[in-house]
Design an enzyme around this catalytic site. Structure first.
Site, mmCIF file in Angstrom:
data_model
loop_
_atom_site.group_PDB
_atom_site.id
_atom_site.type_symbol
_atom_site.label_atom_id
_atom_site.label_comp_id
_atom_site.label_asym_id
_atom_site.label_seq_id
_atom_site.Cartn_x
_atom_site.Cartn_y
_atom_site.Cartn_z
ATOM 1 N N SER A 37 1.065 3.527 -2.749
ATOM 2 C CA SER A 37 0.749 4.481 -3.823
ATOM 3 C C SER A 37 0.558 5.893 -3.305
ATOM 4 O O SER A 37 0.645 6.861 -4.058
ATOM 5 C CB SER A 37 -0.507 4.020 -4.568
ATOM 6 O OG SER A 37 -1.568 3.820 -3.659
ATOM 7 N N SER A 42 -1.991 1.172 14.849
ATOM 8 C CA SER A 42 -2.512 2.526 15.076
ATOM 9 C C SER A 42 -2.695 2.738 16.572
ATOM 10 O O SER A 42 -2.902 1.781 17.322
ATOM 11 C CB SER A 42 -3.861 2.686 14.379
ATOM 12 O OG SER A 42 -4.503 3.871 14.831
ATOM 13 N N LYS A 62 -6.513 -3.457 14.100
ATOM 14 C CA LYS A 62 -5.202 -2.928 14.487
ATOM 15 C C LYS A 62 -4.698 -3.566 15.785
ATOM 16 O O LYS A 62 -3.496 -3.747 15.967
ATOM 17 C CB LYS A 62 -5.278 -1.400 14.604
ATOM 18 C CG LYS A 62 -5.508 -0.696 13.259
ATOM 19 C CD LYS A 62 -4.372 -0.956 12.286
ATOM 20 C CE LYS A 62 -4.493 -0.178 10.995
ATOM 21 N NZ LYS A 62 -3.348 -0.424 10.100
ATOM 22 N N TYR A 73 -11.995 -1.157 12.738
ATOM 23 C CA TYR A 73 -10.602 -0.728 12.529
ATOM 24 C C TYR A 73 -9.756 -1.013 13.777
ATOM 25 O O TYR A 73 -8.638 -1.541 13.682
ATOM 26 C CB TYR A 73 -10.614 0.768 12.204
ATOM 27 C CG TYR A 73 -9.275 1.384 11.889
ATOM 28 C CD1 TYR A 73 -8.675 1.196 10.647
ATOM 29 C CD2 TYR A 73 -8.615 2.180 12.822
ATOM 30 C CE1 TYR A 73 -7.451 1.784 10.350
ATOM 31 C CE2 TYR A 73 -7.397 2.771 12.535
ATOM 32 C CZ TYR A 73 -6.819 2.575 11.296
ATOM 33 O OH TYR A 73 -5.607 3.157 11.008
ATOM 34 N N ASN A 78 1.812 -2.196 5.505
ATOM 35 C CA ASN A 78 1.232 -0.860 5.689
ATOM 36 C C ASN A 78 -0.189 -0.735 5.130
ATOM 37 O O ASN A 78 -0.950 0.110 5.596
ATOM 38 C CB ASN A 78 2.155 0.173 5.022
ATOM 39 C CG ASN A 78 1.484 1.523 4.864
ATOM 40 O OD1 ASN A 78 1.380 2.293 5.814
ATOM 41 N ND2 ASN A 78 0.998 1.824 3.658
ATOM 42 N N ILE A 102 -1.773 11.347 11.582
ATOM 43 C CA ILE A 102 -0.782 11.661 10.549
ATOM 44 C C ILE A 102 -1.485 12.416 9.428
ATOM 45 O O ILE A 102 -2.510 11.961 8.909
ATOM 46 C CB ILE A 102 -0.132 10.367 9.992
ATOM 47 C CG1 ILE A 102 0.436 9.507 11.136
ATOM 48 C CG2 ILE A 102 0.952 10.698 8.961
ATOM 49 C CD1 ILE A 102 1.474 10.172 12.004
ATOM 50 N N GLY A 144 0.807 -1.225 0.000
ATOM 51 C CA GLY A 144 0.000 0.000 0.000
ATOM 52 C C GLY A 144 0.834 1.265 0.000
ATOM 53 O O GLY A 144 0.756 2.094 0.894
HETATM 54 P P1 NAP Z 1 -4.027 5.921 2.557
HETATM 55 O O1 NAP Z 1 -3.458 7.251 2.184
HETATM 56 O O2 NAP Z 1 -5.479 5.658 2.354
HETATM 57 O O3 NAP Z 1 -3.186 4.782 1.811
HETATM 58 C C1 NAP Z 1 -3.525 3.432 1.943
HETATM 59 C C2 NAP Z 1 -2.696 2.606 0.979
HETATM 60 O O4 NAP Z 1 -3.070 1.222 1.119
HETATM 61 C C3 NAP Z 1 -2.924 2.977 -0.477
HETATM 62 O O5 NAP Z 1 -1.691 2.918 -1.154
HETATM 63 C C4 NAP Z 1 -3.855 1.865 -0.979
HETATM 64 O O6 NAP Z 1 -3.680 1.593 -2.358
HETATM 65 C C5 NAP Z 1 -3.361 0.698 -0.168
HETATM 66 N N1 NAP Z 1 -4.318 -0.392 -0.054
HETATM 67 C C6 NAP Z 1 -5.577 -0.361 0.449
HETATM 68 N N2 NAP Z 1 -6.124 -1.593 0.394
HETATM 69 C C7 NAP Z 1 -5.191 -2.412 -0.173
HETATM 70 C C8 NAP Z 1 -5.144 -3.783 -0.495
HETATM 71 N N3 NAP Z 1 -6.187 -4.606 -0.248
HETATM 72 N N4 NAP Z 1 -4.027 -4.301 -1.063
HETATM 73 C C9 NAP Z 1 -2.968 -3.498 -1.318
HETATM 74 N N5 NAP Z 1 -2.947 -2.190 -1.025
HETATM 75 C C10 NAP Z 1 -4.045 -1.652 -0.470
HETATM 76 O O7 NAP Z 1 -3.759 5.617 4.108
HETATM 77 P P2 NAP Z 1 -2.588 6.136 5.098
HETATM 78 O O8 NAP Z 1 -3.160 7.197 5.948
HETATM 79 O O9 NAP Z 1 -1.333 6.377 4.356
HETATM 80 O O10 NAP Z 1 -2.438 4.836 6.032
HETATM 81 C C11 NAP Z 1 -1.413 3.868 5.853
HETATM 82 C C12 NAP Z 1 -1.425 2.906 7.055
HETATM 83 O O11 NAP Z 1 -1.228 3.665 8.258
HETATM 84 C C13 NAP Z 1 -2.750 2.170 7.236
HETATM 85 O O12 NAP Z 1 -2.502 0.857 7.690
HETATM 86 C C14 NAP Z 1 -3.447 2.989 8.306
HETATM 87 O O13 NAP Z 1 -4.380 2.224 9.018
HETATM 88 C C15 NAP Z 1 -2.273 3.389 9.163
HETATM 89 N N6 NAP Z 1 -2.517 4.584 10.008
HETATM 90 C C16 NAP Z 1 -2.775 5.811 9.458
HETATM 91 C C17 NAP Z 1 -2.978 6.918 10.294
HETATM 92 C C18 NAP Z 1 -3.240 8.295 9.748
HETATM 93 O O14 NAP Z 1 -3.491 9.213 10.548
HETATM 94 N N7 NAP Z 1 -3.192 8.540 8.458
HETATM 95 C C19 NAP Z 1 -2.935 6.742 11.670
HETATM 96 C C20 NAP Z 1 -2.682 5.485 12.197
HETATM 97 C C21 NAP Z 1 -2.458 4.414 11.354
HETATM 98 P P3 NAP Z 1 -4.768 2.045 -3.478
HETATM 99 O O15 NAP Z 1 -4.918 3.544 -3.337
HETATM 100 O O16 NAP Z 1 -4.155 1.649 -4.761
HETATM 101 O O17 NAP Z 1 -6.031 1.316 -3.137
#
Ligand code: NAP
Length: 250
Positions: free
Chosen positions: A16, A144, A161, A157, A92, A190, A14
């Site tokens: 992208s 998370s 996690k 979620y 991720n 984040i 993940g």
């Molecule tokens: P994001 O911007 O939505 O990115 C998620 C990524 O995961 C995208 O590249 C997406 O690819 C990919 N993805 C989703 N489903 C998938 C699948 N079945 N197979 C392969 N790839 C998949 O999210 P983010 O905020 O960067 O979060 C990244 C990680 O950090 C997650 O695990 C999230 O739970 C964790 N997290 C985030 C935060 C925050 O505040 N942002 C806080 C705590 C934890 P496509 O776009 O191609 O679908």
């Protein structure tokens, strides 16, 4: 450019956009070759592949659904054929489908658990034989702060996690004797493209509630990945590192 991870091959699921993209770029900055996945963001995936390759490392993006067991197996086998080995795995990929339990459907629950938790099992399991053969590996799972302490409206979620944390500790206990480490990172709030569209006043309120008075960046998480991926952390396994500006200090 740092040579901390020179010659190491890394997989980031993940990547992208958001945190995963930040992790892939930081790994490349430290000399690692980077294989990464995406699911729907094909153009962004291709652009990242070019960006990483321009940094002078071997880089390849794969369209692969991490929640699909067979697909994860095929993915890992292809990466090992393409790169020769696999030393660093960053699980991720993740999604949210928020809602109060009263309104949460079975699909909303299962989709989030499959994508966030089963994916970690699928990819780790698929790489296990190679890691054991190498007697070397660092697995880093992105959980998370919500998995540590729960969150209203995110029962699915938070469960996924929290599951990652139990999985991480168990893998660390099972594989420590083989020089394979497994740790988790628990990000707080984040700021990514995703949060840029939220109401500015709400976001400011979140920032104000954080001891360090700001949201985190993908680079904050990526720097922690570099530490856990490298031999700088060679005596650390089975841990959950909160990277949250002090949000979770209990
Ligand atoms: P994001 O911007 O939505 O990115 C998620 C990524 O995961 C995208 O590249 C997406 O690819 C990919 N993805 C989703 N489903 C998938 C699948 N079945 N197979 C392969 N790839 C998949 O999210 P983010 O905020 O960067 O979060 C990244 C990680 O950090 C997650 O695990 C999230 O739970 C964790 N997290 C985030 C935060 C925050 O505040 N942002 C806080 C705590 C934890 P496509 O776009 O191609 O679908």
């Amino acid at each position: 450019m740092s040579q901390l991870l020179l010659g190491k091959n890394a997989l980031v699921t993940g990547a992208s956009k958001g945190i995963g993209k930040g992790i892939a770029i930081e790994l490349a900055k430290h000399g690692a070759n980077v294989a990464f996945t995406y699911l729907s963001s094909v153009e962004k995936g291709q652009a990242l592949e070019a960006e990483l390759a321009a940094m002078g490392v071997k880089a390849k993006g794969y369209r692969s659904d991490a929640s699909d067991f067979k697909a994860a197996e095929e993915l890992v086998n292809t990466i090992i054929a393409d790169f020769g080995s696999l030393e660093i795995i960053v699980n991720n990929a993740g999604i949210t489908k928020d809602g109060l339990l009263m309104r949460m459907t079975e699909d909303q629950f299962n989709d989030v658990v499959r994508t966030n938790l089963n994916s970690v099992f699928n990819v780790t399991k698929a790489a296990l034989r190679q890691l054991l053969k190498q007697k070397y590996g660092s697995i880093i799972n992105i959980t998370s702060v919500v998995g540590v302490r729960g969150n209203a409206g995110q029962a699915n979620y938070a469960a996924s996690k929290a599951g990652i944390i139990g999985f991480t500790k168990s893998v660390a206990l099972e594989l420590g004797s083989r020089n394979i480490r497994c740790n988790a990172i628990a990000p707080g709030f984040i700021e990514t493209e995703m949060t840029a569209v939220l109401d500015a006043a709400v976001v400011q309120g979140w920032r104000d509630a954080i001891p360090l008075k700001r949201g985190g960046t993908p680079e904050d998480i990526a720097n922690t990945v570099i530490f856990l991926a490298s031999d700088l952390s060679s005596y650390i396994t089975g841990q959950v590192l909160n990277v949250d500006g002090g949000m979770n200090t209990a």
